[in-house]
Design a protein around this motif. Sequence first.
Motif, short mmCIF file in Angstrom:
data_model
loop_
_atom_site.label_atom_id
_atom_site.label_comp_id
_atom_site.label_asym_id
_atom_site.label_seq_id
_atom_site.Cartn_x
_atom_site.Cartn_y
_atom_site.Cartn_z
N ASP A 98 0.95 -1.08 0.11
CA ASP A 98 0.10 0.01 0.00
C ASP A 98 0.85 1.14 0.05
O ASP A 98 0.52 2.09 -0.67
CB ASP A 98 -1.09 0.04 1.34
N ALA A 99 1.77 1.16 0.69
CA ALA A 99 2.89 2.41 0.82
C ALA A 99 3.50 2.52 -0.64
O ALA A 99 3.45 3.61 -0.98
CB ALA A 99 3.94 2.30 1.97
N TYR A 100 3.80 1.50 -1.18
CA TYR A 100 4.50 1.56 -2.48
C TYR A 100 3.50 2.06 -3.44
O TYR A 100 4.00 2.87 -4.56
CB TYR A 100 5.01 0.39 -2.92
N LYS A 101 2.28 1.68 -3.41
CA LYS A 101 1.29 2.29 -4.55
C LYS A 101 1.10 3.51 -4.27
O LYS A 101 0.63 4.45 -5.04
CB LYS A 101 0.11 1.21 -4.44
N TRP A 102 1.04 3.96 -3.16
CA TRP A 102 0.70 5.52 -2.69
C TRP A 102 1.75 6.19 -3.29
O TRP A 102 1.80 7.02 -4.06
CB TRP A 102 0.67 5.62 -1.34
N ILE A 103 3.13 5.73 -3.11
CA ILE A 103 4.33 6.44 -3.66
C ILE A 103 4.55 6.69 -5.20
O ILE A 103 4.66 7.55 -5.83
CB ILE A 103 5.56 5.77 -2.84
N GLU A 104 3.91 5.51 -6.01
CA GLU A 104 3.86 5.54 -7.27
C GLU A 104 2.91 6.80 -7.74
O GLU A 104 2.86 7.19 -8.65
CB GLU A 104 3.31 4.17 -7.75
N ALA A 105 1.53 6.64 -6.89
CA ALA A 105 0.65 7.63 -7.31
C ALA A 105 0.98 8.96 -7.26
O ALA A 105 0.86 9.95 -8.12
CB ALA A 105 -0.51 7.10 -6.49
N VAL A 106 1.91 8.87 -6.13
CA VAL A 106 2.55 10.53 -5.82
C VAL A 106 3.23 10.96 -6.90
O VAL A 106 3.43 12.01 -7.45
CB VAL A 106 3.12 10.48 -4.45
N GLY A 107 4.35 9.77 -7.37
CA GLY A 107 5.13 10.44 -8.34
C GLY A 107 4.50 10.73 -9.68
O GLY A 107 5.00 11.66 -10.04
N GLU A 169 7.88 -0.36 -8.49
CA GLU A 169 6.94 0.67 -9.52
C GLU A 169 6.94 2.06 -8.90
O GLU A 169 7.04 2.94 -9.39
CB GLU A 169 5.78 -0.06 -9.81
N GLY A 170 6.71 1.89 -7.45
CA GLY A 170 6.84 3.34 -6.64
C GLY A 170 8.17 3.86 -6.91
O GLY A 170 8.24 5.25 -7.12
N ALA A 171 9.40 3.21 -6.71
CA ALA A 171 10.69 3.84 -6.65
C ALA A 171 10.99 4.53 -7.89
O ALA A 171 11.38 5.72 -8.28
CB ALA A 171 11.69 2.69 -6.49
N ILE A 172 10.43 3.73 -9.11
CA ILE A 172 10.71 4.30 -10.74
C ILE A 172 9.79 5.70 -10.81
O ILE A 172 10.35 6.61 -11.34
CB ILE A 172 10.57 3.36 -11.69
N SER A 173 8.68 5.59 -10.30
CA SER A 173 7.70 6.64 -10.38
C SER A 173 8.35 7.71 -9.91
O SER A 173 8.29 8.97 -10.26
CB SER A 173 6.23 6.23 -10.08
N GLY A 179 13.67 12.59 -9.73
CA GLY A 179 15.11 12.43 -9.76
C GLY A 179 15.84 12.10 -8.32
O GLY A 179 16.91 11.85 -8.25
N ASP A 180 14.89 11.82 -7.53
CA ASP A 180 15.36 11.56 -5.96
C ASP A 180 15.77 9.88 -6.33
O ASP A 180 14.91 9.07 -6.38
CB ASP A 180 14.43 11.67 -4.88
N ARG A 181 16.94 9.29 -5.91
CA ARG A 181 17.47 8.04 -6.03
C ARG A 181 17.13 7.03 -4.97
O ARG A 181 17.17 5.85 -5.01
CB ARG A 181 18.75 7.79 -6.58
N LYS A 182 16.77 7.74 -3.88
CA LYS A 182 16.98 6.92 -2.44
C LYS A 182 16.03 5.62 -2.72
O LYS A 182 16.40 4.60 -2.22
CB LYS A 182 16.49 7.69 -1.36
N LEU A 183 14.93 5.79 -3.01
CA LEU A 183 13.85 4.52 -3.10
C LEU A 183 14.24 3.59 -4.12
O LEU A 183 14.34 2.36 -4.08
CB LEU A 183 12.39 4.82 -3.07
N LEU A 184 14.68 4.26 -5.31
CA LEU A 184 15.28 3.37 -6.30
C LEU A 184 16.65 2.47 -5.90
O LEU A 184 16.51 1.20 -6.35
CB LEU A 184 15.51 4.33 -7.60
N ASP A 185 17.37 3.23 -5.20
CA ASP A 185 18.46 2.37 -4.84
C ASP A 185 18.05 1.15 -3.92
O ASP A 185 18.57 0.12 -4.00
CB ASP A 185 19.57 3.30 -4.12
N PHE A 217 11.29 -6.16 -15.25
CA PHE A 217 11.46 -5.67 -16.54
C PHE A 217 11.75 -3.88 -16.35
O PHE A 217 12.47 -3.37 -17.15
CB PHE A 217 10.26 -6.17 -17.51
N LYS A 218 10.70 -3.26 -15.97
CA LYS A 218 10.53 -1.95 -15.88
C LYS A 218 11.94 -1.48 -15.13
O LYS A 218 12.53 -0.35 -15.54
CB LYS A 218 9.60 -1.71 -14.83
N LEU A 219 12.57 -2.14 -14.00
CA LEU A 219 13.69 -1.71 -13.53
C LEU A 219 14.89 -2.01 -14.43
O LEU A 219 15.91 -0.90 -14.58
CB LEU A 219 13.93 -2.76 -12.61
#
Lengths: 636, 636
Positions: A98-107, A169-173, A179-185, A217-219
């Motif tokens: 749920d947190a990840y999907k929320w971050i994805e939507a925020v992105g 998905e959230g991290a990429i979004s 441009g913030d890499r923290k979650l992506l890393d 695949f997205k990553l």
Amino acid sequence: MDSRDFSIHSDIKNVKIYDDFWNSITELVRKEVIPYQYLALSDKIDGAEKSYCIENFKKAALLKNDKAREKYPVDKWEYTDDNCPKESFHGWVFQDSDAYKWIEAVGYSLINHPDDELKRKAKEYIDIICDAQLDNGYLDTLYIINDNDKAFTNLRDHHELYCFGHLVEGAISFFRATGDRKLLDTACRFADLICDTFGENKIKGYPGHEIAELALFKLYKATGRKEYLKAAEFFINERGKRPYYFDIERNSHSIGENYHYNQAHREPRYQTDAVGHAVRGVYLYSAMADISKETNDDELNSACHSIWDNITEKKLYITGGIGSTVDGEAFSYDYDLPNDLAYCESCASIGLIFFAQRMSEAEINSQYGDVIERALYNTVLSGMAEDGKAFFYVNPLEVLPEASHRDSRKRHIKPVRQKWFSCACCPPNLARLLSSLNEYIYTENDNTIFVNQYLGSRLESKHCQLNLKSQYLENGNISIKIDNCNRPFNLALRIPQWCDNFSISKEYQIKNGYAFIQINVDCDISIDFEIKPRLVKCSNRVRSNVDRAAVMRGPMVYCLEEKDNGSDLQMLVIDKNTDFKTVGEYILAKGKRELPDSNLYSNYMESEYNNCTLKFIPYYRWGNRGENEMSVYVRI
Amino acid sequence: MDSRDFSIHSDIKNVKIYDDFWNSITELVRKEVIPYQYLALSDKIDGAEKSYCIENFKKAALLKNDKAREKYPVDKWEYTDDNCPKESFHGWVFQDSDAYKWIEAVGYSLINHPDDELKRKAKEYIDIICDAQLDNGYLDTLYIINDNDKAFTNLRDHHELYCFGHLVEGAISFFRATGDRKLLDTACRFADLICDTFGENKIKGYPGHEIAELALFKLYKATGRKEYLKAAEFFINERGKRPYYFDIERNSHSIGENYHYNQAHREPRYQTDAVGHAVRGVYLYSAMADISKETNDDELNSACHSIWDNITEKKLYITGGIGSTVDGEAFSYDYDLPNDLAYCESCASIGLIFFAQRMSEAEINSQYGDVIERALYNTVLSGMAEDGKAFFYVNPLEVLPEASHRDSRKRHIKPVRQKWFSCACCPPNLARLLSSLNEYIYTENDNTIFVNQYLGSRLESKHCQLNLKSQYLENGNISIKIDNCNRPFNLALRIPQWCDNFSISKEYQIKNGYAFIQINVDCDISIDFEIKPRLVKCSNRVRSNVDRAAVMRGPMVYCLEEKDNGSDLQMLVIDKNTDFKTVGEYILAKGKRELPDSNLYSNYMESEYNNCTLKFIPYYRWGNRGENEMSVYVRI
């Protein structure tokens, strides 16, 4: 022209939406759904069921280095105060997502509407999430809190790889937006652990609930790291092999067990039909489409086409809903599309849009845009109340409130939308889809811009700047303005499947359902899609719809509600030669109402009828005025 | 004339059936079902699932006086080699009742066909059963074998009082047939224990599965002992009182629990609708009718009428099936009569016949005989295969074999009859009903003989000897010969509800659906009921049947089968002006077949059709030729 073109792509950052209809909906998401969910994730809403989502991450961060900590069971689907101690993980096994999907939507939302406060809130949650990650990259709070020794031991039922997929998905979004890499890393570290854990000569398992495949695949596309593509391929190729990994992981022989539910009954490349849990299915098929395109895998591509055809020719509701049975939230057999028992989960139609989008990026064919449109304007929109505060998980085509209350077979059919926080899978999925509509309007390749959806918008392309003004729903008029044309290109306009008559102000050629126009210089193009109410017939192979018809206008399915037409909607009959009148959001049609029979059984006589006007409302608008009967199909 | 007449009764011993149609069926029961079941009860059939029924009685007899014997749990519905030790009770909690129902069927059969060998076999089982009874009269092998201290501690879920009810019915049947009192004495001893155990200032419980009520009433009528009537009344009056006994027995408060399933949601005398488990319901309603008549209880009588009306006006299938949902094998809400999801348990229609018979003995009204006829000629007959070796528990009105195999919501719908021994509740119920049809043909009171069903038969009455020759199904001709008329009386002939035209060779007056004829001397009467195929409409309040009709002929409902009409029965349409042609057991009608649609969705156009002949077979004959589609209703 070969319809397969593996260079088609879309880019959310190059598109801005300016569309009254859609902006009112996406603004609802931005102003209502996303802020509400921020509070819900931290259990800050009085009277709402607790989510425990952020609390779990905080708990995991505190405990993760405590070697002496107590262990708790990891054997449940939902962990509550009633069935586990306070110190244990709480909520559903997939609560992290749920947190990840929320971050994805925020992105997605930040791309459309920069908002420092929202960005700050997302970063606050990202910090909390990242703190919970183990040194080896592992990140699933259920196992970190309760018993990390058991990580990856129940792939069939648990959702570590599912949560991982949403993390990615959230991290990429968020990375794309800020441009913030923290979650992506963090996502990459978890992905690296997964690559080290699964594969040939490693654990030969695969996710019980697919999504990691498309996320990896997205990553891979976002980072260029081939190992992620390999891991996605491994998961797809391993699924369904004998002996079943799901049997191996429980030391059992598959006796009477069938893995259709998880699409694990056979290897995906040899699958031909859509089966099992519908959301899992379309997430898998989406990844199959991604990978078959990327690796030129003809077998996988052929499986995608076969499954696509099976869905769209035999398992798709007129509303774009899929998954017609509540049992396993699953696809049923061919042509089994009951109206009153439908499941049609909102998430499943969202996943169908993912699958269709990927198919459209591999092959020029307007049917993919048609299906996206059907799902988007009907089941997806129907999922959210007009105030953005309540949601349907299940989107039936016929509702009798008494049946929902009294008939256990229809208990899943809710006559009104529910507050989103009870089990939060569809609402954030709606939020992320509706916040990322920019992705679905245009695709392009080296010489063509494809207009797939007619949302008012501006595209910044390498070919030109394209401004599209849309009165698609009002009157079917579209005007396109090409500026800054810096090289000749084709403009390909999807001709909606529902449109029999259209005119385009420039010369065009129809191919694969698109009107191709050669553009050499800046210009204006106007398009007129004739849009009018029409009667639609469902195949007579679908038993529930013989002698019935539905009313559509453009992409919109309409329905009858009791509030407008009285009860016993089954007594209404539409005149097959009716004229239609559009009044506001309503469509009026000529019809009659059968007089109620006084006996349960009687010798057959011609029924008596009173003439009446039938009042249809767009399907996505139903259920906003309290409980009442609803029906998409009407007797003809 | 007051239609309420509390002196009407029937007597099975005074009637013999001579009817080609019915004798062929009852002979099947006598020659196939009863002998087969004798072997099954003793587990003497190779390859069949074990019954354990007689084995349990033997085990109980051996153990019952062993004070030091081990105890086993009594917490299951079914006791198998997998979930309990060899020494424990085996089978379903209600396994004893199979022996009792078999003896009941044997008793009826012996009345019709004396058979020393069959009588010897029954006496063999009766000896085994009686040996198992405890000194205090208790007789339920589950508790005797496993843990007698727990007797009567789980009335809600367990079936001691249910087995007792069947014991009584079996004992009375066998006593009437043979004069042998042994089982009747055993039943009375158990009844005495029950009278001592339950009542004011005793245990204030009542059966979870009703039948003890009607059995105690029957035992009161057979023995004249008033305490049995009191016990039956107590059970009925106590049911549904607050606090719920079912809560008291588990020390729980009824939180979220509802006792509609057991008809215990309120006191029966204040009930108005048929709810809950359908078989339990009609057994209770039967006892209510018995007792309201015996005790002139107007409240109870009024509840019976209200429930009767609710069933027959809103919850009755055209086939006489009741109980439209698999969930709880239960009545659903008003007008919820789906064809393809129907439950319509054979036992429920048998119980409906019990209820209707009792109503007809309290009130002169042909509707009761009409409902008996509807249930008997359709759902009841449909329950048994033409070879007497396979049975339907569930009697749907529409079947698609693929749905039964692939759709969990329709798993209860079997496309062919099952061997009877898997869970033996309906087959012996069919056996006892079909062996006792004599009871349903005539009723009489001091001045009238009522002819309720037109089975060829002879009645030995105090008024006369009555010979009825029946060509009811062939051409509607009935001839009645009155001999030995020893006093004037009325002959009352039920005019079937389906019959619009009839002629009677004597003067008559119609009252309450019966033609009353004054008889003073020996005479012949001939009756001609016009019987012809007809189209029947189901109320448009039933959603699944709008724009459809069924074909009936006399009491028989017909249906379409795939073997005769090809697949996709939903594409067939009957001509509303069709002539009908009767060819053997078939009815042929004019119709057309819609050509299959090629697209799942398309703009509405008039469909194209090919003319065809529709071939209908009696509903009770369906499913005798392997798996295939079936539908009672057809588009019109």
